[in-house]
Design a protein around this motif. Structure first.
Motif, short mmCIF file in Angstrom:
data_model
loop_
_atom_site.label_atom_id
_atom_site.label_comp_id
_atom_site.label_asym_id
_atom_site.label_seq_id
_atom_site.Cartn_x
_atom_site.Cartn_y
_atom_site.Cartn_z
N GLN A 11 0.83 -1.20 0.00
CA GLN A 11 0.00 0.00 0.00
C GLN A 11 0.87 1.26 0.00
N ALA A 14 2.36 1.71 -3.43
CA ALA A 14 1.36 2.18 -4.40
C ALA A 14 1.09 3.67 -4.22
N VAL A 17 4.05 5.72 -5.51
CA VAL A 17 4.09 5.80 -6.98
C VAL A 17 3.05 6.79 -7.50
N CYS A 18 1.83 6.75 -6.93
CA CYS A 18 0.78 7.67 -7.36
C CYS A 18 1.18 9.12 -7.13
N VAL A 21 3.90 10.25 -9.55
CA VAL A 21 3.42 10.47 -10.91
C VAL A 21 2.73 11.82 -11.04
N VAL A 33 -1.10 5.22 -16.00
CA VAL A 33 -0.25 4.70 -14.92
C VAL A 33 -1.07 4.48 -13.64
N LEU A 34 -1.91 5.45 -13.25
CA LEU A 34 -2.65 5.34 -11.99
C LEU A 34 -3.62 4.16 -11.98
N VAL A 37 -1.54 1.02 -11.54
CA VAL A 37 -1.05 0.86 -10.17
C VAL A 37 -2.16 0.32 -9.27
N LEU A 40 -2.68 -3.47 -10.00
CA LEU A 40 -1.56 -4.25 -9.46
C LEU A 40 -1.60 -4.29 -7.93
N ASP A 41 -2.00 -3.20 -7.31
CA ASP A 41 -2.12 -3.13 -5.86
C ASP A 41 -3.09 -4.19 -5.36
N GLY A 84 -5.35 6.53 -3.73
CA GLY A 84 -5.15 6.57 -5.18
C GLY A 84 -6.20 7.44 -5.86
#
Length: 218
Positions: A11, A14, A17-18, A21, A33-34, A37, A40-41, A84
């Motif tokens: 978590q 993730a 990364v968000c 970005v 991308v979001l 993510v 995949l999370d 996210g």
């Protein structure tokens, strides 16, 4: 507990990364991308939980550990999805980057800023602080009349923002331009800012809730 730590780590990764970005030069890729993510999370978290439950049952340690892992999955994934979602909202509400002398669309309005400066005067316009002005062309590309409001526009510095105060066309000073379909209005947008203000960017919008365009002014 190792599985719980792994889920928490996923978590955190993730979310990181968000945020990376949407706050970096790679934000143009956020549209794909979001969501990737997020998917995949969920997949990785479910996989970790399933493996943890299987190992607990095979080891014959009862179901308490399994319940703990599942509880973290149930709580952790919505939290990750929520963060996210906030990141996506922040990206979607972020004004697009623009430049002077380049037209940018916002809703049905085509906005072109050609000059910005602070200081001096505009005839019949009285300000309390420093007058800042931007020359504008506002064209309506839609099929119905559109409004361009001075109070919706923003001039930003490091820690503050200021609303536009008036719109000037010739001898007319108005808070709103009403632009007919297919028509274009050219004039000046005026800001009244405190003395000593150092503007950083100008934000122009067709409406208060539209995305708008951001232009650097310094």
């Amino acid at each position: 507990m190792q599985a719980v730590g792994s889920i928490v780590g996923v978590q955190v990764l993730a979310v990181g990364v968000c945020l990376l970005v949407v706050s970096s030069y790679r934000r143009a890729a956020a549209g794909w991308v979001l969501p990737l993510v997020g998917v995949l999370d969920v997949l990785v978290s479910v996989q970790i939980a399933w493996l943890a439950v299987r190992d607990i049952r095979l080891a014959g340690k009862g179901t308490v550990g399994a319940r703990v892992v599942l509880a973290f999955v149930v709580v952790g994934m919505p939290v990750g999805a929520g963060v996210g979602g906030l990141a996506v909202q922040r990206y979607m509400n972020r004004p697009v980057d623009g430049a002077f002398d380049s037209a940018v669309m916002d809703r049905d309005l085509r906005l072109t800023a050609t000059e910005f400066r602070c200081g001096g005067k505009v005839r019949r316009v009285v300000v309390r602080g420093t007058l800042c002005r931007v020359s504008l062309a506002v064209a309506n590309t839609g099929s119905v009349e559109a409004r361009f409001e001075a109070g919706v526009q923003r001039l930003r510095e490091e820690e503050a923002e200021y609303r536009g105060s008036t719109l000037v066309v010739g001898r007319q000073r108005r808070p709103v331009w009403e632009v007919k379909p297919g028509a274009e209005v050219r004039g000046v947008l005026v800001f009244d800012v405190p003395r000593g203000t150092v503007p950083r960017s100008l934000e122009l919008r067709a409406e208060a809730d539209s995305r708008g365009v951001r232009l650097p002014v310094s």
